[in-house]
Design an enzyme around this catalytic site. Structure first.
Site, PDB file in Angstrom:
ATOM      1  N   SER A 466       0.807  -1.208   0.000  1.00  0.00           N
ATOM      2  CA  SER A 466       0.000   0.000   0.000  1.00  0.00           C
ATOM      3  C   SER A 466       0.849   1.270   0.000  1.00  0.00           C
ATOM      4  CB  SER A 466      -0.962  -0.046   1.190  1.00  0.00           C
ATOM      5  OG  SER A 466      -1.970   0.926   1.077  1.00  0.00           O
ATOM      6  N   ASP A 477      10.185   5.693 -10.064  1.00  0.00           N
ATOM      7  CA  ASP A 477       9.783   6.417 -11.277  1.00  0.00           C
ATOM      8  C   ASP A 477      10.564   7.716 -11.455  1.00  0.00           C
ATOM      9  OD1 ASP A 477       7.997   4.415 -11.786  1.00  0.00           O
ATOM     10  OD2 ASP A 477       6.219   5.526 -11.131  1.00  0.00           O
ATOM     11  N   LYS A 491      -0.661  -4.332  -3.374  1.00  0.00           N
ATOM     12  CA  LYS A 491      -1.937  -3.713  -3.003  1.00  0.00           C
ATOM     13  C   LYS A 491      -2.005  -2.310  -3.586  1.00  0.00           C
ATOM     14  CE  LYS A 491      -4.736  -2.115   0.888  1.00  0.00           C
ATOM     15  NZ  LYS A 491      -4.795  -0.710   0.431  1.00  0.00           N
TER      16      LYS A 491
END
Length: 707
Positions: A466, A477, A491
């Site tokens: 999460s 990224d 998740k």
């Protein structure tokens, strides 16, 4: 909550021998009116406002039934096939029962479950006086979740005969004599048997609602009052109480730990090992005896309003059962649960003749005191605030790189994941959210400049989920740091907590709360962490069984998908360093005996999982233990999660408190092979970035000279 006999001592109190068990069956439990109303209200909410609404129909009804039964008897050792056949005759009626506010079906199943626990534990105790033959060639199934339920009582008896035999053999191999083994197992089975007499309707309802909500999606949950309170405590890292960790041991509620700075520790009146036999409210309220009372009930009695008085009847740790008691008074206060907060250490990493200092920040959860923040408290507690403070300290320590350890961090506050990302990338988008209507929103951090701009790495494992995945994905990224470890949980969904009492306009709490999936996360690059998780840049071996742990292990998980990338600008080019980092990592671990032993232990563990059975032949088991011991002879103890060679056959509450604490402390002091290697990878990253910077400066100088 999985109510299974193997886990009961974790959640419930161990009763003394106060019940006349031979007098009859356990109490018959029945649903309360408010529970049936709460289930119906939950259904109305879930079918209208869930991210992917699932109609409450016969198909969902069957799934709820299967999950409810599995939660009670996951290894299929309690119910008989005849029980299951009877239960499944009502499998298409759960939906009607919820809509009609009639929960007799799940409660009747639970009442059978209670009786089966009593039957099986009574039978197991009866086997302890029989002679056991360990020369026979036979196996015991460690995992039976896919096996048929016993067809008859005789088949169930044989299964439990093997279970008792395995319990006995484990203790025998650990050096216990027959008398000690018999006493230990008799107490163990008696404790489990007695718990069947202590269940309440709240336990049944919570278990049933867990089965309902997780049949919709893996992360939608129901919280009764007690579960809701624990969730709040875990998020704000504080509670009001006396500052003591309690555990059930030898029929008593025992002080396992005193929280530093809490009323219990500051008073000097309590010590580890002291036993609580009574609790009274206020300076002169009557003392209620609590021996035999469930642990969760005793905890609620001791917690209370800040500044109020609680009185405890204490049997000192060194006193016998008939020893002298003492009454102490404590004033409740706010307790900070610092053990679960972010903390830092510095690891020295040898790099040729030089030594690099790697700052490690361990973060168990993305916590945030929502209530304090809402009230405008300037000093409210949060993960990102604590990490920012630790980063400042590590700067002063002049570390060469920062490693964020998110192993087994199951998530928490979304805003905290966003704020913490900003500490390393500054202002910009962090995560995208898509709601049930398909609307996409980009969540950004507005920190003008990052707090830490130096070399960075993030260590993850299968338990990182999460909010942890949002942070790790954003760092990846942006090219800001190297992600190290094993693929994360996967998740990628968003939940919100709904207070059902507020929905129903109840003046007093009685319906509980729903944690409902309302949206899906997407990375700034457009992909999602859902199902696939975050794939590390440098992979390290892991202990997790991917078939049974992680989003991909759920049969109703949302699929992986993607959206358009957000408008973001990478702040680094880690990808260019990865080939060299991988090469250095491979060479280093090849010559590292601790790392290679870790890999070998994982291979052993996976082989044990695949085996699914254990021999009940004493000679074979001794040979297996000898082989394991030989593999572990050389080298220091390592933190590999594999303790096969150290099995004492006991459960935690069966050891002495001092022995249990000694084991816990020993585990804290062993080598953490993965953390050490992650720190070495970060040291390599720092070295390569420093070299790249020198090259850039030299090239810039040459260019300036030509002009």
């Amino acid at each position: 909550m999985h109510i299974r006999y193997g886990f009961l001592w974790v959640f419930l109190a161990i009763a003394p021998s106060a019940y006349a068990l031979e007098t009859g069956s356990p109490p018959v439990l029945a649903p309360l009116e408010q529970q049936a109303q709460a289930a119906h209200l939950s259904a109305q909410f879930l079918t209208r406002f869930h991210y992917k609404p699932v109609p409450l129909d016969d198909a969902l009804s069957a799934k709820i039934m299967n999950r409810f039964i599995k939660s009670l008897d996951p290894d299929r050792v309690l119910f008989l096939q005849a029980d299951i056949d009877k239960f499944m005759a009502d499998s298409a009626k759960i939906d009607d029962a919820i809509n009609q506010e009639d929960l007799q079906i799940p409660f009747s199943i639970f009442n059978v479950y209670e009786q089966r626990v009593v039957d099986r534990m009574s039978y197991a105790r009866g086997l302890l006086n029989q002679k056991i033959d360990f020369s026979v060639q036979e196996d015991y199934p460690l995992v039976r979740d896919k096996e048929p339920w016993p067809q008859s009582e005789a088949e169930s008896n044989d299964l439990w005969r093997k279970r008792v035999k395995n319990d006995w053999l484990r203790l025998k191999l650990a050096g216990k004599d027959d008398a000690a083994i018999r006493d230990t197992l008799d107490k163990r089975y008696e404790n489990s048997l007695e718990r069947a007499y202590k269940y309440k309707s709240d336990d049944v309802f919570q278990t049933f609602m867990d089965a309902y909500t997780t049949s919709i999606d893996p992360h939608t949950d129901y919280f009764g009052a007690a579960a809701s309170a624990e969730f709040d405590i875990s998020m704000k890292l504080s509670l009001v109480g006396i500052g003591a960790v309690l555990q059930e041991r030898d029929d008593y509620t025992t002080i396992r730990e005193l929280v530093a700075g809490g009323p219990a520790q500051l008073s000097g009146k309590l010590a580890v090992g002291d036993r609580i036999t009574g609790v009274g409210q206020g300076a002169d309220g009557p003392i209620k005896e609590v021996v035999g009372t469930r642990l969760d009930e005793i905890v609620q009695m001791i917690r209370g309003a800040k500044g109020s008085v609680v009185r405890l009847d204490i049997l000192p740790a060194d006193a016998g059962p008939d020893g002298k008691h003492r009454i102490i008074s404590l004033v409740r206060d706010k307790i900070s649960l610092d053990k679960q907060a972010a903390k830092k250490t510095i690891l020295p990493v040898k790099d040729g003749d030089a030594t690099r200092k790697i700052g490690v920040i361990t973060l168990p959860a993305f916590y945030e005191d929502f209530e304090a923040r809402r009230k405008g408290d300037k000093d409210y507690r949060s993960a990102s605030r604590d990490v920012a403070k630790l980063l400042g300290e590590l700067k002063q320590d002049k570390v060469d790189g920062v490693l964020i350890d998110l192993r087994d961090n199951g998530g928490g506050s979304l805003s905290e994941a966003i704020d913490m990302t900003g500490l390393f990338v500054g202002k910009g988008p962090v995560v995208q959210q898509r709601n049930a209507d398909g609307d996409l929103e980009v969540e950004k951090d507005d920190l003008s400049a990052p707090v830490w701009t130096g070399p960075l790495s993030v260590l993850i494992n299968r338990g990182s989920a999460s909010a942890s995945e949002i942070f790790a994905a954003a760092i990846q990224d942006y090219g800001r740091g190297v992600i190290v470890g094993e693929p994360s949980f996967g998740k990628g969904t968003v939940q919100t907590v709904v207070n059902l009492d507020q929905v129903a306009h109840n003046l007093k709490p009685k319906f509980g709360e729903l944690k409902v999936t309302i949206a899906q996360f997407f990375r700034v690059n457009g992909g999602t962490t859902q199902l696939r998780g975050v794939v590390p840049d440098i992979s390290l071996p892991g202990l997790s069984d991917l078939k049974t742990f992680g989003e991909s292990s759920f049969d109703n998980a949302l699929p992986w998908t993607q959206v358009k990338p957000a408008n973001y600008k990478p702040s680094g080019d880690i990808k260019a360093l990865l080939p060299e980092l991988q090469s250095r990592h491979d060479a280093r671990v090849q010559d590292n005996p601790d790392f290679q032993r870790f890999v070998a232990d994982i291979t052993d563990l996976k082989a044990q999982r695949d085996k699914r059975v254990v021999s009940l032949n004493e000679t074979e088991r001794r040979n297996e233990l000898t082989a394991q011991a030989n593999r572990h002879k050389s080298g220091d103890k390592i933190n590999d999660g594999v303790d096969a060679g150290d099995d004492d056959g006991l459960q935690a509450n069966e050891r002495s408190l001092s022995a249990d604490l000694a084991i816990e402390n020993a585990r804290k002091n062993v080598k953490d092979v993965l953390l050490n290697e992650a720190a070495s990878i970060l040291a390599d990253e720092a070295d390569l970035q420093k070299g790249a910077l020198k090259t850039a400066i030299r090239q810039s100088g040459n260019a300036d000279g030509k002009q």
